[in-house]
Design an enzyme around this catalytic site. Structure first.
Site, PDB file in Angstrom:
ATOM      1  N   LYS A 133      -3.369  56.866  52.012  1.00  0.00           N
ATOM      2  CA  LYS A 133      -3.656  58.064  50.825  1.00  0.00           C
ATOM      3  C   LYS A 133      -3.902  58.932  51.493  1.00  0.00           C
ATOM      4  O   LYS A 133      -3.592  59.642  52.638  1.00  0.00           O
ATOM      5  CB  LYS A 133      -5.681  57.127  51.121  1.00  0.00           C
ATOM      6  CG  LYS A 133      -5.753  57.365  52.154  1.00  0.00           C
ATOM      7  CD  LYS A 133      -6.896  58.737  52.550  1.00  0.00           C
ATOM      8  CE  LYS A 133      -7.771  58.759  53.585  1.00  0.00           C
ATOM      9  NZ  LYS A 133      -7.565  60.781  54.943  1.00  0.00           N
TER      10      LYS A 133
ATOM     11  N   ASP B 263     -13.261  54.648  54.317  1.00  0.00           N
ATOM     12  CA  ASP B 263     -12.082  54.988  53.403  1.00  0.00           C
ATOM     13  C   ASP B 263     -11.599  53.429  53.097  1.00  0.00           C
ATOM     14  O   ASP B 263     -11.395  53.554  52.119  1.00  0.00           O
ATOM     15  CB  ASP B 263     -11.037  55.267  54.592  1.00  0.00           C
ATOM     16  CG  ASP B 263     -10.814  56.645  54.446  1.00  0.00           C
ATOM     17  OD1 ASP B 263     -11.697  57.912  54.502  1.00  0.00           O
ATOM     18  OD2 ASP B 263      -9.836  57.373  55.426  1.00  0.00           O
TER      19      ASP B 263
END
Ligand code: C5P
Length: 299
Positions: free
Chosen positions: A15, A142
């Site tokens: 990401k 995350d």
């Protein structure tokens, strides 16, 4: 097919944080954030097979080796999941590692999310969605994002998620320095005065929704950047050199060390991509936003 001898295969994308505002420190020691996450097409691959005895036996292969010990988030996630499910079987997992660690790309977190989904498929048992998300957050801030993927706004530690449409069309270049940064250290280096970045993440979100490239790039921001550049001053030079080669903006992903350069078109990105030694010790590669998260690809 998951490959000979394997029962399940999963993939784990990296990401970027297209913007990241640190809102303040919380009583539990974490920081409240407002960020826009974007999954990209750099990915790790995980293969699974069950074994009768309990426990997670991890092996790591590939160009970005990491420890396969109990501190690996794949092992942590797998052991927590088995406990939560009351599962007595164990699993062997082969992790093919392509996402550099210590780069702010969420590789370890994405691997953990892929491990949760892969093991659920392997054992034929799943946690209810809310419990799965809670377990993911226990493993790392995350990890819940990777259960969702695509483009999303994250609040809280990053676990309060709202899906967004993909960002405006652009050419993306990932910049990978040869040094790594610890997330905890980056948060410790946070300057005391907080900025107007929360407003910028809101403007960026509006630009993502309306597809406005100019407003999108104007609001690439990361509150961790000032402190991280103090830890690794080379990042400032890398950013300047990428901007000189025509990038519309260069952002830091998470706590770094990876940066991303956004170009108006593929043509304008070529100068940076074709230069062999852009900055010594720094790799560049083309990447693309993807609308997926960690997922089982065959079972
Ligand atoms: O959650 P995770 O283990 O990825 O976080 C690593 C470290 O980063 C934490 O121990 C904390 O120091 C810092 N952190 C934070 N606030 C967040 C996320 C991470 O302070 N929202």
């Amino acid at each position: 097919m998951p490959g000979p001898g394997w029962e399940v295969e999963a993939e784990a994308p990296a990401k970027l944080n297209l913007s990241l505002a640190v809102l303040g420190k919380r009583a539990d020691g974490y920081h409240d954030l407002r960020t826009i996450f974007q999954a990209i097409d750099l990915r790790d691959r995980l293969r699974f097979r069950s074994r009768p005895e309990p426990g997670i036996a991890l092996r790591v292969e590939g160009p970005e080796p990491v420890s396969a010990g109990p501190e690996n988030l794949v092992v942590r996630a797998g052991e927590k999941l088995a406990l939560r499910l009351g599962e007595t079987r164990g699993a062997e997992i082969l992790l093919e590692k392509h996402i550099p660690w210590g780069a702010g790309l969420g590789g370890g977190s994405s691997d953990a999310a892929a491990a949760i989904l892969g093991l659920e498929a392997l054992w034929g048992r799943s946690l209810p969605g809310e419990e799965r998300r809670a377990l993911a957050l226990e493993v790392g801030s995350d990890v819940p994002f990777f259960l969702l993927g695509g483009t999303a706004r994250g609040e809280g530690r990053g676990e309060i998620l709202e899906p967004l449409p993909p960002p405006p069309t652009a050419a993306w270049v990932l910049i990978l320095p040869d040094f790594r940064i610890s997330t905890a250290e980056a948060f410790r280096a946070l300057p005391p005065r907080l900025t107007s970045s929360e407003q910028q993440t809101k403007l960026q979100e509006a630009a993502v929704i309306s597809g406005n490239f100019k407003v999108f790039v104007e609001n690439v921001v990361n509150d961790l950047e000032v402190g991280v550049v103090r830890i690794q001053p080379r990042l400032a030079r890398i950013k300047r050199d990428a901007l000189r080669r025509g990038a519309a903006v260069v952002g830091l992903s998470g706590s770094g060390s990876a940066m991303f350069a956004v170009f108006k078109s593929q043509g304008t990105a070529e100068q940076l991509l074709e230069e062999d030694s852009f900055v010594q010790g720094v790799r560049v590669l083309s990447c693309h936003p993807v609308d997926i998260g960690a997922r089982v690809v065959s079972a």
